[in-house]
Design a protein around this motif. Structure first.
Motif, mmCIF file in Angstrom:
data_model
loop_
_atom_site.group_PDB
_atom_site.id
_atom_site.type_symbol
_atom_site.label_atom_id
_atom_site.label_comp_id
_atom_site.label_asym_id
_atom_site.label_seq_id
_atom_site.Cartn_x
_atom_site.Cartn_y
_atom_site.Cartn_z
ATOM 1 N N PRO A 95 -12.839 74.166 9.992
ATOM 2 C CA PRO A 95 -12.784 74.065 11.451
ATOM 3 C C PRO A 95 -13.154 72.640 11.888
ATOM 4 C CG PRO A 95 -14.822 75.120 10.792
ATOM 5 C CD PRO A 95 -14.024 74.908 9.534
ATOM 6 N N PRO A 96 -12.737 72.232 13.075
ATOM 7 C CA PRO A 96 -13.001 70.863 13.529
ATOM 8 C C PRO A 96 -14.462 70.561 13.807
ATOM 9 C CG PRO A 96 -11.976 72.159 15.270
ATOM 10 C CD PRO A 96 -11.952 73.002 14.030
ATOM 11 N N ASP A 97 -15.289 71.589 13.989
ATOM 12 C CA ASP A 97 -16.695 71.347 14.316
ATOM 13 C C ASP A 97 -17.615 71.345 13.100
ATOM 14 O OD1 ASP A 97 -16.439 74.058 13.804
ATOM 15 O OD2 ASP A 97 -17.760 74.673 15.432
ATOM 16 N N LEU A 98 -17.062 71.367 11.906
ATOM 17 C CA LEU A 98 -17.863 71.348 10.690
ATOM 18 C C LEU A 98 -18.425 69.940 10.467
ATOM 19 C CD1 LEU A 98 -18.515 73.482 8.485
ATOM 20 C CD2 LEU A 98 -16.729 72.429 7.111
ATOM 21 N N TYR A 99 -19.707 69.849 10.113
ATOM 22 C CA TYR A 99 -20.337 68.556 9.864
ATOM 23 C C TYR A 99 -19.743 67.892 8.621
ATOM 24 C CZ TYR A 99 -23.908 69.880 13.253
ATOM 25 O OH TYR A 99 -24.561 70.260 14.395
ATOM 26 N N LEU A 100 -19.632 66.564 8.662
ATOM 27 C CA LEU A 100 -19.069 65.824 7.533
ATOM 28 C C LEU A 100 -19.889 66.012 6.266
ATOM 29 C CD1 LEU A 100 -17.825 62.472 9.083
ATOM 30 C CD2 LEU A 100 -16.555 64.575 8.600
ATOM 31 N N GLU A 101 -21.197 66.167 6.397
ATOM 32 C CA GLU A 101 -22.037 66.387 5.220
ATOM 33 C C GLU A 101 -21.652 67.692 4.531
ATOM 34 O OE1 GLU A 101 -24.030 63.658 8.013
ATOM 35 O OE2 GLU A 101 -23.161 65.636 8.284
ATOM 36 N N GLU A 102 -21.292 68.703 5.307
ATOM 37 C CA GLU A 102 -20.858 69.979 4.740
ATOM 38 C C GLU A 102 -19.501 69.830 4.057
ATOM 39 O OE1 GLU A 102 -22.467 73.526 7.416
ATOM 40 O OE2 GLU A 102 -21.416 72.010 8.607
ATOM 41 N N VAL A 103 -18.607 69.082 4.684
ATOM 42 C CA VAL A 103 -17.292 68.847 4.100
ATOM 43 C C VAL A 103 -17.434 68.062 2.800
ATOM 44 C CG1 VAL A 103 -15.062 67.738 4.438
ATOM 45 C CG2 VAL A 103 -16.125 68.953 6.321
ATOM 46 N N ALA A 104 -18.297 67.055 2.796
ATOM 47 C CA ALA A 104 -18.515 66.256 1.588
ATOM 48 C C ALA A 104 -19.035 67.127 0.447
ATOM 49 C CB ALA A 104 -19.500 65.119 1.876
ATOM 50 N N ALA A 105 -19.984 68.002 0.744
ATOM 51 C CA ALA A 105 -20.525 68.901 -0.282
ATOM 52 C C ALA A 105 -19.438 69.843 -0.795
ATOM 53 C CB ALA A 105 -21.700 69.695 0.287
ATOM 54 N N MET A 106 -18.638 70.352 0.113
ATOM 55 C CA MET A 106 -17.556 71.259 -0.271
ATOM 56 C C MET A 106 -16.526 70.537 -1.149
ATOM 57 S SD MET A 106 -15.113 73.228 2.391
ATOM 58 C CE MET A 106 -13.754 74.245 1.860
ATOM 59 N N MET A 107 -16.131 69.339 -0.742
ATOM 60 C CA MET A 107 -15.149 68.572 -1.511
ATOM 61 C C MET A 107 -15.675 68.238 -2.898
ATOM 62 S SD MET A 107 -13.525 66.011 1.328
ATOM 63 C CE MET A 107 -12.005 66.477 2.164
ATOM 64 N N THR A 108 -16.939 67.877 -2.981
ATOM 65 C CA THR A 108 -17.539 67.547 -4.271
ATOM 66 C C THR A 108 -17.653 68.779 -5.155
ATOM 67 O OG1 THR A 108 -18.786 65.747 -3.267
ATOM 68 C CG2 THR A 108 -19.581 66.563 -5.386
ATOM 69 N N THR A 109 -18.143 69.862 -4.601
ATOM 70 C CA THR A 109 -18.349 71.093 -5.361
ATOM 71 C C THR A 109 -17.049 71.661 -5.912
ATOM 72 O OG1 THR A 109 -20.290 71.626 -4.042
ATOM 73 C CG2 THR A 109 -19.275 73.446 -5.254
ATOM 74 N N PHE A 110 -16.008 71.651 -5.085
ATOM 75 C CA PHE A 110 -14.746 72.290 -5.468
ATOM 76 C C PHE A 110 -13.653 71.296 -5.850
ATOM 77 C CE2 PHE A 110 -16.825 75.273 -2.453
ATOM 78 C CZ PHE A 110 -17.111 76.273 -3.376
ATOM 79 N N ASP A 111 -14.010 70.010 -5.985
ATOM 80 C CA ASP A 111 -13.067 68.951 -6.364
ATOM 81 C C ASP A 111 -11.821 68.966 -5.470
ATOM 82 O OD1 ASP A 111 -12.289 66.721 -7.821
ATOM 83 O OD2 ASP A 111 -11.148 67.920 -9.262
#
Length: 164
Positions: A122-138
């Motif tokens: 969603p557009p309101d997700l914090y970038l820190e959460e997106v970064a963690a998600m991208m790192t965790t799930f490649d």
């Protein structure tokens, strides 16, 4: 699959509570408590909507890889959302892998090499959460949606450049 803050395994943010000391005596009842939301160097977290690329470029699953490559080159992007349900994605990495395998880009369809059923955010997700998600799930690219419509795309490059 849609990723949302309520399902996150990552904290929204870290709170750092500090009590200010006024210059003159203030009764305890009026002591001012300041809460600073701290994420990295910034005191205000940015969200996906602050850095996402718009408009979102989409392509049909029946398009050829040549068409997908041309669209990416012309728009200077590295990923396209494929109009399927659930959402799929084709990236420049998918195109390079097909070429390296000696496959004919004029004969292959996007559906032959796309990644199926990708995560969205969603557009309101914090970038820190997106970064963690991208790192965790490649994950390198995430389509952004509001539950009804696609709004844009956020890439690991977008996130990294903003958080560094």
């Amino acid at each position: 699959m849609r990723f949302s803050r309520s399902e996150s395994r990552f904290p929204d943010h870290q709170l750092d509570a500090r009590v200010t000391k006024p210059d003159k005596f203030v009764p305890f009842e009026t002591t001012i408590v300041v809460v600073i939301i701290s994420c990295g160097m910034s005191t205000v977290s940015k969200t996906v909507k602050d850095v996402m690329s718009t408009p979102l470029e989409m392509i049909s699953k029946t398009a050829t890889l040549t068409e997908a490559a041309t669209r990416m080159r012309d728009n200077e992007i590295n990923a396209l959302v494929v109009s399927t349900d659930p959402p799929s994605i084709i990236t420049s990495t998918d195109l390079v892998a097909a070429m390296a395998d000696g496959r004919d880009p004029t004969a292959l369809q996007v559906s032959d090499v796309m990644t199926k059923s990708v995560e969205t955010v969603p557009p309101d997700l914090y970038l820190e959460e997106v970064a963690a998600m991208m790192t965790t799930f490649d994950i390198k690219h995430l389509p952004v949606d509001d539950g009804d419509d696609y709004l844009g795309m956020v890439s690991s490059t977008d996130v990294t450049s903003e958080l560094s």
